[in-house]
Every structure is written in structure tokens, then in C-alpha cells.
Design an enzyme around this catalytic site. Structure first.
Site: not given
Length: 240
Positions: A94, A191
């Protein structure tokens, strides 16, 4: 396996650690030790120098302010660039993925990235939140990606990198591709944490770091069950 310790560095846990990204470090450590590899785990905070001689470097997700500060400190430190030049593995998630590129946006401002991957990131019109899945580049030889995304960025890939996956669920980079990789550098919006959901991806990083082409298999029953549950949930949600 070698008796020399595998050195894993978790970069700036005080700045970049959201959505369970510490789990990536724990998964790598456990899967290495289950195969008899000695492991040295280092957590390097943002006020500390980054060692340039480790095998695997992990960068997690974070909010805009910590992401910008993390990029500034890594640029000033220079340790990650030296590590990459020596052949170390880098895995970014991310915000950590974005700052590996040439530039990214945080709080409406464009910031320079580390220029380790030929990518650039800006802001999308909507936030990408939810399940993320895709078919991973067949050259990497691992099963489809499964994860969770929560980001406002969109990432453009340059000619010197390849997409990690082609999106089947979610947004990823731009709704078509997800993540990027080149050499031993790999980034993703996934994630979950990513390596708990994708043990084959964890093993890919371990193989890159050790130079071992095939690792002894492990019992991945629980990871496989989780992946199956998430696929079923996504399929159910897509039904009219």
C-alpha cells in the site's frame, strides 16, 4: 538449509504499519524457521539508521503524513538503495508500495518517491475498499492473489516493471492491474496481511532471498481454507 541467519528488516513500524502488516514479518519468520532457517528479525524505527546488509526488507501501509515522512527519511538515509544495489529483496504494501516509485500524493501534495520501481501514484476519484484478487504473473509461478485493499491512490506502471497480477476482484492499481514487480522488488495494495493470505508469495520472497529454487513444502491448510472462504464470499456477493 544454510546455518547463516536470514536477516529480515521491518522498516519504520512506528510510521508504516496498518491493517496487520506486521503479520508479513511474522509469516516470513515462521515459514523460514519451519524449514530450519535461522532468522534474525530487525524492527528499525524512523529515528534509526537502516542496515544495508539484510536479506529482506518489508514496508507496510500508513496514512498520508507518516507515508510522506517515511519517504523523506528513507531518501535521506540511503540504506535501502544500497541494499537493493547489493541484491536484497524488498516487499512494499500500500503506502509502502507507492513510496517505492517515483512519486506519490499525500494530503494533496506530490512527494518524491525512492525511484526503486518505475511506478507513479496519484489520487483516484473514489476510494478502493474491499476484497482484492487477481491472477498473478505466470512467470512467478504462484496461485492467484487474495487480499484486502483500502486506499485512495491509483498507480501507473512504467515500461521497466510488470504488474504483479491482473485484477479479477477489486481495484488494485487501476481496476485492471494490481501491484508491480521488477527483479527482487515487489509491491502490492493487498493487506490482509498479504503473506498470511498468500503463503506462496511469502515463499517466493524467501526463495529470492536465499537463492533456493524449491523450498520444502509446509502445511498450508488454514491459509487455503481462508482463501477458499474469501473466494466464496466474493462470489456470493456478486450474485444478483
Amino acid at each position: 538449509m544454510s546455518t547463516e541467519s536470514l536477516r529480515i528488516v521491518w522498516i519504520y513500524p512506528d510510521l508504516l504499519s496498518t491493517y496487520g502488516d506486521r503479520g508479513n514479518a511474522l509469516i516470513l519468520q515462521r515459514r523460514a524457521r519451519q524449514r530450519g532457517m535461522p532468522v534474525e528479525m530487525l524492527e528499525v524505527r524512523s529515528d534509526q539508521r537502516l542496515p544495508a546488509s539484510a536479506d529482506i526488507y518489508l514496508i507496510g501501509g500508513g496514512e498520508d503524513g507518516p507515508q510522506a515522512l517515511g519517504a523523506q527519511r528513507l531518501l535521506a538515509d540511503g540504506g535501502l538503495h544500497r541494499a537493493v544495489a547489493q541484491g536484497s529483496v524488498v516487499f512494499g504494501v500500500c503506502a509502502g508500495y507507492q513510496l517505492l516509485g517515483t512519486s506519490f500524493f499525500a494530503k494533496g501534495t506530490k512527494y518524491p518517491g525512492l525511484e526503486l520501481l518505475d511506478i507513479s501514484s496519484d489520487r483516484g476519484e473514489t476510494r478502493a475498499v474491499g476484497e482484492l484478487a487477481g491472477d498473478i504473473d505466470p512467470r512467478l509461478g504462484i496461485p492467484p492473489l487474495s487480499g484486502f485493499e483500502n486506499h485512495g491512490g491509483r498507480t501507473q506502471l512504467g515500461p521497466s516493471v510488470s504488474p504483479l497480477a491482473r485484477v479479477t476482484t477489486g481495484i488494485g492499481n487501476d481496476g485492471a492491474t494490481e501491484g508491480a514487480w521488477r527483479g527482487k522488488l515487489l509491491g502490492t495494495y493487498s493487506h490482509g496481511p498479504a503473506l498470511a493470505r498468500n503463503p506462496a508469495l511469502a515463499d517466493l520472497l524467501l526463495r529470492w532471498a536465499t537463492g533456493v529454487h524449491q523450498l520444502p513444502p509446509l502445511d498450508d491448510t488454514w491459509a487455503d481454507r481462508l482463501r477458499s472462504e474469501r473466494r466464496a464470499a466474493v462470489a456470493a456477493a456478486a450474485r444478483p
